[in-house]
Enzyme design. Structure first.
Site, PDB file in Angstrom:
ATOM      1  N   GLY A 223      10.906   1.014  -4.910  1.00  0.00           N
ATOM      2  CA  GLY A 223      11.136   1.573  -3.581  1.00  0.00           C
ATOM      3  C   GLY A 223      10.236   0.935  -2.529  1.00  0.00           C
TER       4      GLY A 223
ATOM      5  CB  ALA B  20      10.422   6.169  -6.384  1.00  0.00           C
TER       6      ALA B  20
ATOM      7  CD  GLU C  93      13.566  -0.140  -8.504  1.00  0.00           C
ATOM      8  OE1 GLU C  93      13.414  -1.325  -8.879  1.00  0.00           O
ATOM      9  OE2 GLU C  93      13.426   0.222  -7.332  1.00  0.00           O
TER      10      GLU C  93
ATOM     11  CD  GLU D 105      15.098   0.109  -3.628  1.00  0.00           C
ATOM     12  OE1 GLU D 105      14.281   0.978  -4.012  1.00  0.00           O
ATOM     13  OE2 GLU D 105      16.300   0.137  -3.918  1.00  0.00           O
TER      14      GLU D 105
HETATM   15  N1  3HC Z   1       4.692   6.484  -9.484  1.00  0.00           N
HETATM   16  C1  3HC Z   1       3.747   7.317  -9.962  1.00  0.00           C
HETATM   17  N2  3HC Z   1       2.585   6.909 -10.465  1.00  0.00           N
HETATM   18  C2  3HC Z   1       2.364   5.585 -10.516  1.00  0.00           C
HETATM   19  C3  3HC Z   1       3.291   4.651 -10.051  1.00  0.00           C
HETATM   20  C4  3HC Z   1       4.503   5.145  -9.495  1.00  0.00           C
HETATM   21  N3  3HC Z   1       5.448   4.341  -9.000  1.00  0.00           N
HETATM   22  N4  3HC Z   1       2.791   3.404 -10.224  1.00  0.00           N
HETATM   23  C5  3HC Z   1       1.580   3.569 -10.793  1.00  0.00           C
HETATM   24  N5  3HC Z   1       1.328   4.878 -10.961  1.00  0.00           N
HETATM   25  C6  3HC Z   1       0.095   5.486 -11.489  1.00  0.00           C
HETATM   26  C7  3HC Z   1      -0.128   5.146 -12.957  1.00  0.00           C
HETATM   27  O1  3HC Z   1       0.530   6.065 -13.793  1.00  0.00           O
HETATM   28  C8  3HC Z   1      -1.630   5.256 -13.046  1.00  0.00           C
HETATM   29  O2  3HC Z   1      -1.925   6.622 -13.092  1.00  0.00           O
HETATM   30  P1  3HC Z   1      -3.200   7.144 -13.921  1.00  0.00           P
HETATM   31  O3  3HC Z   1      -4.388   6.535 -13.263  1.00  0.00           O
HETATM   32  O4  3HC Z   1      -3.113   8.620 -13.819  1.00  0.00           O
HETATM   33  O5  3HC Z   1      -3.003   6.618 -15.323  1.00  0.00           O
HETATM   34  C9  3HC Z   1      -2.100   4.739 -11.682  1.00  0.00           C
HETATM   35  O6  3HC Z   1      -0.983   4.870 -10.816  1.00  0.00           O
HETATM   36  C10 3HC Z   1      -2.561   3.300 -11.692  1.00  0.00           C
HETATM   37  O7  3HC Z   1      -1.527   2.526 -12.291  1.00  0.00           O
HETATM   38  P2  3HC Z   1      -1.865   1.297 -13.270  1.00  0.00           P
HETATM   39  O8  3HC Z   1      -2.884   1.734 -14.253  1.00  0.00           O
HETATM   40  O9  3HC Z   1      -0.570   0.795 -13.775  1.00  0.00           O
HETATM   41  O10 3HC Z   1      -2.534   0.278 -12.239  1.00  0.00           O
HETATM   42  P3  3HC Z   1      -2.417  -1.300 -12.192  1.00  0.00           P
HETATM   43  O11 3HC Z   1      -3.268  -1.698 -11.084  1.00  0.00           O
HETATM   44  O12 3HC Z   1      -2.649  -1.874 -13.546  1.00  0.00           O
HETATM   45  O13 3HC Z   1      -0.867  -1.605 -11.834  1.00  0.00           O
HETATM   46  C11 3HC Z   1       1.199  -1.383 -10.628  1.00  0.00           C
HETATM   47  C12 3HC Z   1      -0.328  -1.225 -10.597  1.00  0.00           C
HETATM   48  C13 3HC Z   1       1.574  -2.844 -10.805  1.00  0.00           C
HETATM   49  C14 3HC Z   1       1.748  -0.851  -9.339  1.00  0.00           C
HETATM   50  C15 3HC Z   1       1.753  -0.583 -11.843  1.00  0.00           C
HETATM   51  O14 3HC Z   1       1.207   0.719 -11.796  1.00  0.00           O
HETATM   52  C16 3HC Z   1       3.232  -0.453 -11.862  1.00  0.00           C
HETATM   53  O15 3HC Z   1       3.914  -1.337 -12.332  1.00  0.00           O
HETATM   54  N6  3HC Z   1       3.752   0.701 -11.372  1.00  0.00           N
HETATM   55  C17 3HC Z   1       5.145   1.003 -11.445  1.00  0.00           C
HETATM   56  C18 3HC Z   1       5.936   0.254 -10.410  1.00  0.00           C
HETATM   57  C19 3HC Z   1       7.383   0.638 -10.500  1.00  0.00           C
HETATM   58  O16 3HC Z   1       8.001   0.580 -11.530  1.00  0.00           O
HETATM   59  N7  3HC Z   1       7.965   1.032  -9.365  1.00  0.00           N
HETATM   60  C20 3HC Z   1       9.313   1.446  -9.304  1.00  0.00           C
HETATM   61  C21 3HC Z   1       9.376   2.920  -9.299  1.00  0.00           C
HETATM   62  S1  3HC Z   1      11.042   3.521  -9.365  1.00  0.00           S
HETATM   63  C22 3HC Z   1      11.619   3.314  -7.782  1.00  0.00           C
HETATM   64  O17 3HC Z   1      10.914   2.838  -6.943  1.00  0.00           O
HETATM   65  C23 3HC Z   1      13.013   3.797  -7.547  1.00  0.00           C
HETATM   66  C24 3HC Z   1      13.518   3.339  -6.238  1.00  0.00           C
HETATM   67  O18 3HC Z   1      14.461   2.313  -6.400  1.00  0.00           O
HETATM   68  C25 3HC Z   1      14.171   4.436  -5.515  1.00  0.00           C
END
Ligand code: 3HC
Ligand code: NAI
Length: 719
Positions: free
Chosen positions: A100, A61, A123, A103
């Protein structure tokens, strides 16, 4: 937001296009819904493949959207519809399938993963739970124990582990998208009912209650006071005991309780703060994206003590050749054996071979003439460090960067004794240096932007979270630690015990209370610093009142503890007692109790009952108050930088967000009011006097942390 094309005549290929991680923003969800509808209704299409642009399936997400109201199609019905569709859908997972994104893959009927892909449901690390069916589908697919582990920890797994667990159907070293298209063509004629994960029965262990209870205990112990993992367990219980239609409702109810909680806001703030800290900016205009770092191939470390050893390991394991220097043969040999042992254990743990061939050990600084960068880690003694820097200046080639690991001395004074002040910078690691993730990069007034960029990028290469800070005694982390420690010892005088204070801080979520932490670090270190700065020892004027120094309140109890040879864990006695020197099992010590009682009666202090609330407020608000001063002084550029330092270097709980975010969560007005209250009660403690910036922010209506910068007018930035 999603590209739709027909390939191999009958496969609809849907590519998510929302760089950098193809997060499921409202626009992406909308595009997926439209593309799926098109694919399912087009008679030419016999199967569907979903993939992500730029070799990344989907990062989940869009976390940035969490702050606003839900727009666009909600995820659960969208994903349910994909799973229910009558045409086979294959997920082609490259890069990441997280949250997500994972998922989304789970509702596809088949999953093909590239061998380098990583999957997971992180999450919980954002204070929420997988709320698009993840808590209901994963247990059905891989069973309760494995699903519980992945969901409550948020651990990322490799494609190979996903295959073993039965999450993916195939792992490939080729282009996953092309493999998935071929796979989809073969799947066309096959029945789909057994491929719909939500329709499966969760394999339920006979001892479900006992298992859930054991995991609950484990989670409570590991993440004290954190809500999300407990909610995850409840959601997984629903997967085991309810049909999907009811389980998904339970998942959504649990998500609702977490979504607006302070913990979720704090954890999501931490996610972005960590990324913000990497984007350093100097008032000169130099910043992360316009300053080119130098490439570092070789480095030298001076001093193979506690810190030097860990720094050598951190460098060598990322392929940098290292020359390690000691002052005496015996110390060199001991340091060498320690470093080799540490590197071998580290390599074994990571399943790689130890890079021992990158190491060289020497007693002579002359061997350093060709290295790209030197990190000095000798004793915390300015005169000694100056001698080392003068020597380095003579020996090293003019382009070599000279860095110091000092915990608080003046980096510019060291730069001043070299022939290249612009190439001098602080690289302040935390102990143990090969484990702790934080690196403070201390920018002296003469450090060039290239030097700072190089130190920041070297930190990143070593897997550290690097934060650029200005040059002042203690920099950010240790400067803030002083008022925090002071409050803890003042509370001892007033009636608290070390174990009461530690418990309050640990219940708050700190990895370790202040006294346990001090015992681990060694009490003699601070004692030496206090002696050197004239706060204790023979240089103190005997006419000085015992509980006042340099015009302010002083607590001599830590000095009294050291005078008894109690230096913490290493001597088996400190604020606590341990089974043996080097022991780690802290037990309350009646001798400390006696010492406190005698002390209070000597100075006529009537001990009072101190509440946990007072402990938290005095310790944490004094800590944050110094953080406000640091922002005012331009020692840290942003509150996020301070929070990241405390999260990664000092065990501040992530679900509190860091001292600055925590203050904003409590409410700046309340922090101000409590500080005023405590300062009135203790007027001889300047650290409790509210900082002008805090007052100003309150006067401006207490803006959110992200807006504080607009209110900081730094005349003399130290960055
Ligand atoms: N939403 C919004 N922005 C995100 C994002 C996300 N899910 N994941 C990464 N970004 C953004 C970062 O903030 C960063 O932005 P910036 O350049 O403006 O600083 C950019 O994308 C690049 O991210 P990273 O610097 O972290 O890049 P890496 O290559 O080092 O890592 C990654 C990539 C492993 C995907 C890491 O970004 C990460 O762990 N992201 C979060 C993943 C996550 O937690 N997903 C779950 C979201 S909640 C969800 O899905 C709810 C669902 O159950 C409904
Ligand atoms: P230490 O006492 O464990 O090690 C210092 C080492 O430097 C000793 O092995 C000593 O023999 C060696 N040394 C002294 N003079 C030398 C010289 N001229 N040439 C070569 N080697 C020499 O000290 P520690 O704890 O490793 O600290 C080193 C530096 O790191 C200090 O500046 C300290 O403030 C800083 N630091 C310490 C932290 C800690 O938790 N211990 C955390 C962060 C920084």
């Amino acid at each position: 937001m999603a590209r739709y094309e027909l390939v191999k005549r009958s496969v609809a290929l849907i590519t998510l296009t929302n760089p950098p991680v193809n997060a499921l923003s409202s626009a992406v969800r909308h595009a997926i819904a439209k593309s799926m509808e098109h694919a399912l209704n087009d008679p030419k299409v016999s199967a569907v493949v979903i993939c992500g642009e730029n070799g990344r399936f989907c990062g989940g997400a869009d976390i940035r959207e969490f702050a606003g109201p839900l727009r666009g199609p909600p995820l659960v019905p969208l994903l349910d519809a994909i799973e229910a569709g009558e045409k086979p859908v294959v997920a082609a997972i490259e890069g990441v399938a997280l949250g997500g994104g994972f998922e989304l893959a789970l509702v596809c009927h088949y999953r093909i993963a590239h061998f380098k892909a990583r999957l997971g449901l992180p999450e919980v690390t954002l204070g929420i739970l997988p709320a698009a069916g993840g808590t209901q589908r994963l247990p059905r697919l891989i069973g309760i124990p494995a699903a519980l582990e992945l969901i409550t920890t948020g651990r990322h797994i490799s494609a190979q582990e996903a295959l073993k667990l039965g999450i993916v159907d195939q792992v490939t070293e080729q282009n996953a998208c092309e493999v998935a298209v071929e796979f989809a063509l073969r799947a066309v004629a096959k029945p789909l009912s057994s491929r719909r994960v939500s329709m499966l029965t969760t394999p339920c262990p006979p001892d479900l209650d006992a298992l859930l209870e054991a995991v609950t205990m484990q989670v409570k112990k590991k993440a004290r006071g954190v809500m999300a993992p407990l909610a995850c367990i409840q959601a997984v219980r629903a997967a085991a005991t309810m049909p999907y239609s009811k389980g998904i409702k339970r998942e959504s109810e649990l998500m609702a309780t977490l979504f607006n909680s302070g913990q979720a806001r704090a954890l999501q703030y931490c996610f972005f703060a960590q990324r913000t800290a990497g984007k350093w900016t100097l008032p000169s205009g130099a910043q992360w994206n316009n300053s080119k770092p130098r490439e570092i191939r070789s480095a030298a470390i001076i001093g193979l003590g506690t810190m030097g050893r860990g720094i050598v390991v951190s460098l060598a394991r990322v392929g940098i050749s290292v020359i390690a220097v000691e002052s005496e043969k015996k110390l060199l040999e001991t340091g060498k054996q320690m470093v080799i042992g540490m590197l071998e254990r580290d390599a074994k743990r990571r399943g790689v071979s130890a890079s021992l061939n990158l190491l060289k050990f020497t007693l002579s600084l002359q061997d350093l003439k060709d290295v790209d960068l030197v990190i000095e880690a000798v004793f915390e003694d300015m005169a000694l460090k100056k001698r080392v820097f003068q020597e380095l200046s003579k020996v090293c080639r003019p382009a070599t960067l000279l860095c110091t690991n000092t915990s608080g001395l003046d980096v510019d004074a060291l730069a001043g004794v070299t022939d290249r002040p612009h190439l001098v910078v602080g690289m302040h690691f935390f102990s143990p240096a090969h484990v702790m993730k934080l690196l403070e990069v201390v920018c002296g007034p003469r450090s060039s932007s290239e030097t700072i960029a190089t130190a920041m990028s070297l930190g990143k290469r070593m897997g550290k979270v690097s934060v650029a800070v200005g040059n002042c005694p203690g920099f950010v982390g240790n400067r803030m630690l002083k008022p925090y420690l002071d409050q803890a010892t003042f509370l001892l005088e007033e009636g608290a015990t070390p174990e009461q204070i530690d418990k309050a801080l640990e219940d708050f979520g700190f990895a370790m209370g202040v006294f346990r932490m001090s015992d681990l670090a060694g009490l003699d270190v601070g004692w030496r610093v206090r002696k050197e700065s004239g706060l204790t020892g023979p240089d103190v004027d005997p006419k000085n009142p015992p509980r006042r120094r340099q015009g302010r309140r002083y607590c001599p109890i830590p000095d009294m503890v050291c005078e008894q040879g109690r230096f913490g864990q290493k001597t088996g006695r400190g604020w606590y007692m341990y089974d043996k020197p080097g022991g780690t099992n802290a037990k309350p010590d009646p001798l400390i109790q006696n010492l406190l009682e005698m002390y209070r009666s000597r100075y006529g202090i009537q001990p009072r009952n101190i509440s946990d609330q007072e402990i938290i407020e005095r310790c944490l608000f004094a800590l944050a108050n110094e953080g406000f001063r640091i922002l005012e002084d331009g020692i840290a550029a942003r509150p996020e930088d301070i929070d990241v330092i405390y999260l990664f270097g000092y065990g501040f709980p992530r679900h509190g967000g860091g001292p600055m975010f925590y203050s904003s969560m409590v409410g700046l007005e309340r922090v101000l009011e409590r500080l005023e209250h405590y300062h009135q009660a203790h007027p001889d403690v300047p650290h409790l006097e509210p900082s002008p910036l805090l007052k100003k922010l309150v006067a401006c209506g207490s803006p959110p942390v992200q807006k504080w910068r607009e209110h900081i007018k730094t005349m003399h930035s130290h960055l």
